[in-house]
Design an enzyme around this catalytic site. Structure first.
Site, PDB file in Angstrom:
ATOM      1  N   GLY A 154       0.817  -1.202   0.000  1.00 53.47           N
ATOM      2  CA  GLY A 154       0.000   0.000   0.000  1.00 53.47           C
ATOM      3  C   GLY A 154       0.851   1.252   0.000  1.00 53.47           C
ATOM      4  O   GLY A 154       2.073   1.208  -0.132  1.00 53.47           O
ATOM      5  N   GLU A 197      10.695  -1.701   3.397  1.00 59.81           N
ATOM      6  CA  GLU A 197       9.851  -1.619   2.208  1.00 59.81           C
ATOM      7  C   GLU A 197      10.640  -1.099   1.012  1.00 59.81           C
ATOM      8  O   GLU A 197      10.477  -1.591  -0.110  1.00 59.81           O
ATOM      9  CB  GLU A 197       8.653  -0.713   2.492  1.00 59.81           C
ATOM     10  CG  GLU A 197       7.643  -1.330   3.443  1.00 59.81           C
ATOM     11  CD  GLU A 197       6.579  -0.354   3.902  1.00 59.81           C
ATOM     12  OE1 GLU A 197       5.601  -0.803   4.525  1.00 59.81           O
ATOM     13  OE2 GLU A 197       6.724   0.861   3.646  1.00 59.81           O
TER      14      GLU A 197
END
Length: 244
Positions: free
Chosen positions: A46, A67
């Site tokens: 996301g 990430e």
């Protein structure tokens, strides 16, 4: 949890946080160390914000460093978000910056010089500690008109571990949930900056009213986000499936 039904199609996954690792293992999906793989088929995640070129702000869950590492290994980055995360200029969401604790105060002052108000993120009244043992600054009041330049510049500040602007590791595709259904946005690749090019200043940060040119192709896509993910996984043989 939606991956449980197709876990047989996922030979392995590289996780970007300890929490994600625990959830994947609970589903019976093998979790690989990032050092064990040479590349990743697709990274699905996301974003806290995404603009019309696929540039993102990430780090609301405090996992931005890992990430960004996983995104750099992936051949394709698929962002999943709802329409509230779509912005013209990054900066409405407080920008997460992972920092070395001893540098926090001086970095707060550097962001203040740009018009940003930075504060150490707290958890239960004490500084939140990331999976990497560091702290997070959340910076409010920025309007980031040049995400690539901003990311490069702030990343060079002493004490910054990772800035939550994902410009060099931008999304290739965004599955955007809207009231009318899921919109599939595909983004053109950005030209690489010359190796010797170092931004002289933060010209890409400006006050409200600045804009960014949209350069993505938007079209109505899958009926649901889950269907979109499933089709993508079948085409790429796994979420974060590593080649080793």
């Amino acid at each position: 949890d939606a991956l449980a039904g197709i876990k047989g199609q996922i030979p392995g996954a590289v996780s970007s946080s300890q929490a994600s690792t625990q959830r994947l293992q609970a589903l019976g999906i093998p979790v690989l160390d990032a050092n064990e793989v040479q590349g990743i088929s697709v990274y699905v995640d996301g974003a806290d914000e995404i603009d019309g070129r696929g540039f993102m702000v990430k780090g609301g869950g405090a996992a931005l460093t890992r990430e960004k590492i996983v995104a750099a290994q992936a051949r394709r980055f698929v962002c999943i978000a709802d329409v509230s995360k779509r912005v013209e200029v990054l900066g409405r969401f407080p920008l997460p910056v992972e920092v070395i604790p001893m540098a926090a105060a001086q970095l707060v002052r550097r962001f203040a010089a740009l018009g940003g108000a930075a504060a150490v993120r707290l958890a239960d009244g004490v500084p939140l500690v990331t999976d990497n043992g560091q702290h997070i600054l959340d910076v409010r009041g920025l309007a980031i008109a040049d995400p690539p330049g901003f990311e490069i510049e702030v990343s060079q500040w002493p004490g910054v571990v990772t800035v939550g602007v994902f410009a060099r590791q931008k999304a290739d595709v965004c599955l955007l949930a809207t009231a009318a259904g899921v919109q599939t946005m595909e983004f053109a690749a950005e030209p690489r900056l010359p190796q010797k090019m170092i931004p002289a200043g933060l010209d890409g940060v400006r006050g409200p009213g600045g804009g960014v040119d949209a350069a993505g192709r938007a079209s109505s896509g899958f009926g649901t986000v889950l269907l979109g993910i499933t089709l993508l996984l079948r085409a790429t043989s796994g979420v974060a499936a590593g080649r080793w």
